[in-house]
Design an enzyme around this catalytic site. Sequence first.
Site, PDB file in Angstrom:
ATOM      1  N   HIS A 509       0.862  -1.170   0.009  1.00  0.00           N
ATOM      2  CA  HIS A 509      -0.054  -0.052   0.006  1.00  0.00           C
ATOM      3  C   HIS A 509       0.970   1.441  -0.109  1.00  0.00           C
ATOM      4  O   HIS A 509       0.858   2.161   1.019  1.00  0.00           O
ATOM      5  CB  HIS A 509      -1.047  -0.109   1.144  1.00  0.00           C
ATOM      6  CG  HIS A 509      -2.061  -1.130   0.930  1.00  0.00           C
ATOM      7  ND1 HIS A 509      -2.186  -2.114   1.855  1.00  0.00           N
ATOM      8  CD2 HIS A 509      -3.036  -0.760   0.172  1.00  0.00           C
ATOM      9  CE1 HIS A 509      -3.288  -2.683   1.350  1.00  0.00           C
ATOM     10  NE2 HIS A 509      -3.931  -1.831   0.343  1.00  0.00           N
ATOM     11  N   HIS A 513       0.914   1.184  -5.832  1.00  0.00           N
ATOM     12  CA  HIS A 513      -0.216   0.891  -5.629  1.00  0.00           C
ATOM     13  C   HIS A 513      -1.147   1.921  -6.231  1.00  0.00           C
ATOM     14  O   HIS A 513      -2.163   1.596  -7.027  1.00  0.00           O
ATOM     15  CB  HIS A 513      -0.610   0.306  -4.344  1.00  0.00           C
ATOM     16  CG  HIS A 513      -2.183  -0.268  -4.294  1.00  0.00           C
ATOM     17  ND1 HIS A 513      -2.560  -0.991  -5.079  1.00  0.00           N
ATOM     18  CD2 HIS A 513      -3.057   0.410  -3.363  1.00  0.00           C
ATOM     19  CE1 HIS A 513      -3.860  -1.264  -4.977  1.00  0.00           C
ATOM     20  NE2 HIS A 513      -4.228  -0.282  -3.786  1.00  0.00           N
ATOM     21  N   HIS A 549      -6.899   7.111  -3.097  1.00  0.00           N
ATOM     22  CA  HIS A 549      -7.829   6.122  -2.182  1.00  0.00           C
ATOM     23  C   HIS A 549      -7.230   5.342  -1.214  1.00  0.00           C
ATOM     24  O   HIS A 549      -8.013   4.817  -0.058  1.00  0.00           O
ATOM     25  CB  HIS A 549      -8.370   5.002  -3.219  1.00  0.00           C
ATOM     26  CG  HIS A 549      -7.479   4.139  -3.393  1.00  0.00           C
ATOM     27  ND1 HIS A 549      -6.585   4.152  -4.450  1.00  0.00           N
ATOM     28  CD2 HIS A 549      -7.429   2.633  -3.031  1.00  0.00           C
ATOM     29  CE1 HIS A 549      -5.949   2.815  -4.467  1.00  0.00           C
ATOM     30  NE2 HIS A 549      -6.504   2.005  -3.786  1.00  0.00           N
ATOM     31  N   ASP A 550      -5.916   5.262  -1.016  1.00  0.00           N
ATOM     32  CA  ASP A 550      -5.353   4.364  -0.047  1.00  0.00           C
ATOM     33  C   ASP A 550      -4.189   5.295   0.734  1.00  0.00           C
ATOM     34  O   ASP A 550      -3.123   4.808   1.380  1.00  0.00           O
ATOM     35  CB  ASP A 550      -4.609   3.459  -0.453  1.00  0.00           C
ATOM     36  CG  ASP A 550      -5.412   1.881  -0.444  1.00  0.00           C
ATOM     37  OD1 ASP A 550      -6.384   1.945   0.374  1.00  0.00           O
ATOM     38  OD2 ASP A 550      -5.233   1.214  -1.144  1.00  0.00           O
ATOM     39  N   ASP A 676      -8.867  -1.396  -8.012  1.00  0.00           N
ATOM     40  CA  ASP A 676      -8.083  -1.612  -6.779  1.00  0.00           C
ATOM     41  C   ASP A 676      -7.367  -2.928  -6.592  1.00  0.00           C
ATOM     42  O   ASP A 676      -6.489  -3.318  -5.943  1.00  0.00           O
ATOM     43  CB  ASP A 676      -9.129  -1.270  -5.633  1.00  0.00           C
ATOM     44  CG  ASP A 676      -8.312  -1.275  -4.333  1.00  0.00           C
ATOM     45  OD1 ASP A 676      -7.109  -0.854  -4.230  1.00  0.00           O
ATOM     46  OD2 ASP A 676      -9.176  -1.365  -3.161  1.00  0.00           O
TER      47      ASP A 676
HETATM   48  P1  CMP Z   1      -7.286  -2.609   0.264  1.00  0.00           P
HETATM   49  O1  CMP Z   1      -6.359  -2.124  -0.957  1.00  0.00           O
HETATM   50  O2  CMP Z   1      -7.422  -1.918   1.359  1.00  0.00           O
HETATM   51  O3  CMP Z   1      -8.585  -3.592  -0.349  1.00  0.00           O
HETATM   52  C1  CMP Z   1      -8.465  -4.487  -1.468  1.00  0.00           C
HETATM   53  C2  CMP Z   1      -7.617  -5.518  -0.659  1.00  0.00           C
HETATM   54  O4  CMP Z   1      -7.496  -6.729  -1.400  1.00  0.00           O
HETATM   55  C3  CMP Z   1      -6.355  -5.116  -0.200  1.00  0.00           C
HETATM   56  O5  CMP Z   1      -6.290  -4.137   0.551  1.00  0.00           O
HETATM   57  C4  CMP Z   1      -5.607  -6.192   0.091  1.00  0.00           C
HETATM   58  O6  CMP Z   1      -5.928  -6.497   1.426  1.00  0.00           O
HETATM   59  C5  CMP Z   1      -6.459  -7.320  -1.047  1.00  0.00           C
HETATM   60  N1  CMP Z   1      -5.683  -7.775  -2.010  1.00  0.00           N
HETATM   61  C6  CMP Z   1      -5.377  -7.028  -3.115  1.00  0.00           C
HETATM   62  N2  CMP Z   1      -4.660  -8.096  -3.768  1.00  0.00           N
HETATM   63  C7  CMP Z   1      -4.366  -9.220  -3.201  1.00  0.00           C
HETATM   64  C8  CMP Z   1      -3.571 -10.231  -3.674  1.00  0.00           C
HETATM   65  N3  CMP Z   1      -3.267 -10.346  -4.791  1.00  0.00           N
HETATM   66  N4  CMP Z   1      -3.932 -11.292  -2.957  1.00  0.00           N
HETATM   67  C9  CMP Z   1      -4.352 -11.088  -1.641  1.00  0.00           C
HETATM   68  N5  CMP Z   1      -5.194 -10.161  -1.147  1.00  0.00           N
HETATM   69  C10 CMP Z   1      -5.093  -9.009  -2.044  1.00  0.00           C
END
Ligand code: CMP
Length: 792
Positions: A509, A513, A549-550, A676
């Site tokens: 994050h 990203h 967004h993050d 996302d």
């Molecule tokens: P966030 O970006 O808050 O919201 C989407 C979530 O999906 C992200 O946090 C991660 O926790 C999860 N995520 C995104 N990509 C992957 C991945 N390739 N494998 C496992 N979890 C993921």
Amino acid sequence: MIISRIYIFNVLIFQKGPSDVGCNWLISSSAPDHVKVLLAFPRGERQAEVIGLACERLGWYVTEVRDTEEALDQFQARCHEIVIIDRRGRYCQQADEICRALNNIHHQASIIIAIVKKSFFTVSDQDKISTLQVLDNGYNRALIECSSTEIVMNELIGIYANEVQPKLQLAVAHSLYLAVHRCRDMVHVTNDRHFIQFANEVSEKLLGYKLEELLNKNLSEIVICENFTLMNQQLQKGREFHGNMNCKRKSDETIMISSRIIPFCAYGRRPTHYIYIYDTTYLLENVEVTSTSSSHLHPRGSSHSLRSFDIGSVGSDLQRRSSVAKLHNLPLEAPITKVISLLTTAMTDAVSPDVVAQIDKAIEILKTTELYEPYVREADEIFNDPVTSDLIGALISAPQYSRDSRRSSNDSSGRVSQVQRILHQQPLKTMSKSPRAPRDIEILLDGCFNWEFDIFRLELLSGRRPLYYLGMNLMNRYSVPARLNCDERTLQNWLTVIEVNYNVANSYHNSTHAADVLQATARFMESDRLKVLLDPLDEVAALVAAAAHDIDHPGKSSQFLCNAGNKLAILYNDLSVLESHHAALTFRLTLSDEDVNIFKNLDAETYKIVRYNVIDMILATEMTKHFEHLAKFVNVCSIRTEESQSEPFSDPVDSSVLLLPENVSLVKRMMIKCADVSNPTRPLTFCIEWTKRIAEEYFRQTDEEKKKKLPVVMPMFDRSTCSIPKSQIGFIDYIINDMMEAWNAFIDIPEMITYMKQNYEKWKEYNERGISTLQDVERLQQSAELQMPQST
Ligand code: CMP
């Protein structure tokens, strides 16, 4: 006919109020057409001709008969409203026979007239009154023979208005009485002192009293109003009263029923009667009372009942339904209460016990508050793999309450004051004067709409500032400065401030990203579908939301922050903690400095719209709402027009429905969500790099939870044991696949699906090859079969 009259009656009673019910509400008082007249006269009688002519001129139908048999046949077949029988001289006996026969059929709405000679009234016995003689023989009245068609016509109209019409009204009143007696709502009519004058069948069933026991009883012995004083005040003013009534059954059990009481003025100005209507239809659905002497409510058809009740549970169920009914009586109705009410009605009409059980179950589900919160069935395969169940469980479930109140430091205060510092840093100033990116970055950015765009190369070339360069490029392509009426320099400053507020220390994050999500969003908006659907401000809001967004993501999940009693969790009450923080910080930073505020030149209304959209999209990235957003999107996108159904190759999405603002919002939410989590749909080398990064972040969280003795949110995500391929197979199976299929069907970017399927197969292959840990994946990345692409 009767039904429509009953309807008229209802409209008058229930909408205008009882005192408006006039005496002519049942049928028209003007002379009607199509009155049926039966003439019983011997052949060739001049009087029959005169009456026939008069009827013809009135537009009435005439049937002529000669004898009793014929008269009975015709009368039974046509139910004539008026019967005229020749009772003169020698026909008298035959006439009385016909009259008796007709009276035996008991047709109350008809009127039977005897035609008599003028002398009939004058020559008869002095002691006898001639009319009484006629009435005794079963006639309703006598009419003196007359050769004038005009006089007969006028007589007939008078007879219709004064004698036939009241009889018809009475007949309809009887029907109404039957309707009220048999209807599913309990009804009581009392006099002005609340003594019961009428109680319908349901009262007997529901209250357990026989009708004789109810009549003349003071209603207040049985029915107690929660707000008696107010009720009385309203009723005495002639106003309807709505409220809950506690109805005491003979068995002493009390049922609360939503009711209305209507004051009725039969004469004068003050109410002479009160009509109590109790909303009991739904109660009868659940209970059956077999006999009036019974003091119990029995479950419907005890042996094959759908649910089993004891009296106590019936009482509370009735009360619960009573309050649902009360809710339905409110002038404001939410779609969900409307649906529940429709289903309840459908359940009332359903005959099959299976259908009733299914509707009942559906209603129970709809009454839960979290309609879109998924639950995983115990038997589901998801439980076969602990890594998958850990990951999916953690992503889609809202934070659990924790008693642990320890705090970790994630203090973002002071960030606003950083803005000034950031803005005055030398490298940035230099860059602001020269917005052109270095040549190699520019070349790379030429392909910024490709789904294979190499974000990691941009991360490298930009010195970990991909958001700034990609943001400037894309936002200029979308004319963001012009659309926001701000200069390019403000946009540069904004992107810089946003980017530095991403944590470089996070493996996943971070601003790379953010840049990746921005790139995916921009690519999606290049599709034909979104070009039509989104307006310029939607596009600006989407780019702003994607970039920010993050922001300030701590590299830990919301659940972790809640468990740790983090300040943000306290601030946002454990609800959408991270997403609320990202949205709030975005605006705090943007508004903190004129040189950063890209919205400063928007008028208040436009700013409000953009702000709403940015917040809405950022909040939509919360994974606990994943299934809610997906379900709503799929619902809208699967709406088909009738034409499209008949044409197999036409566009299945109804664009007039899609263009509704609430549906455009669903699309925008889906767009940022797909962007996302688009990493599993990118080319394999990127997909693996993203996986490595998110896994590392998960592992760091687990390490910290263990170190700080916090609850471990995803115990399987332990760096020494976790199978990374398995986590990806589960992630694609349960989160990515359906969403990306739906999104691709909507905006048509098939390469996403192709990569997703290839990656899925690869993860399966790696799993079979024994690749599991982060080190295994890193070794794989270094191997000849996989080289990080150096350019697009
Ligand atoms: P966030 O970006 O808050 O919201 C989407 C979530 O999906 C992200 O946090 C991660 O926790 C999860 N995520 C995104 N990509 C992957 C991945 N390739 N494998 C496992 N979890 C993921």
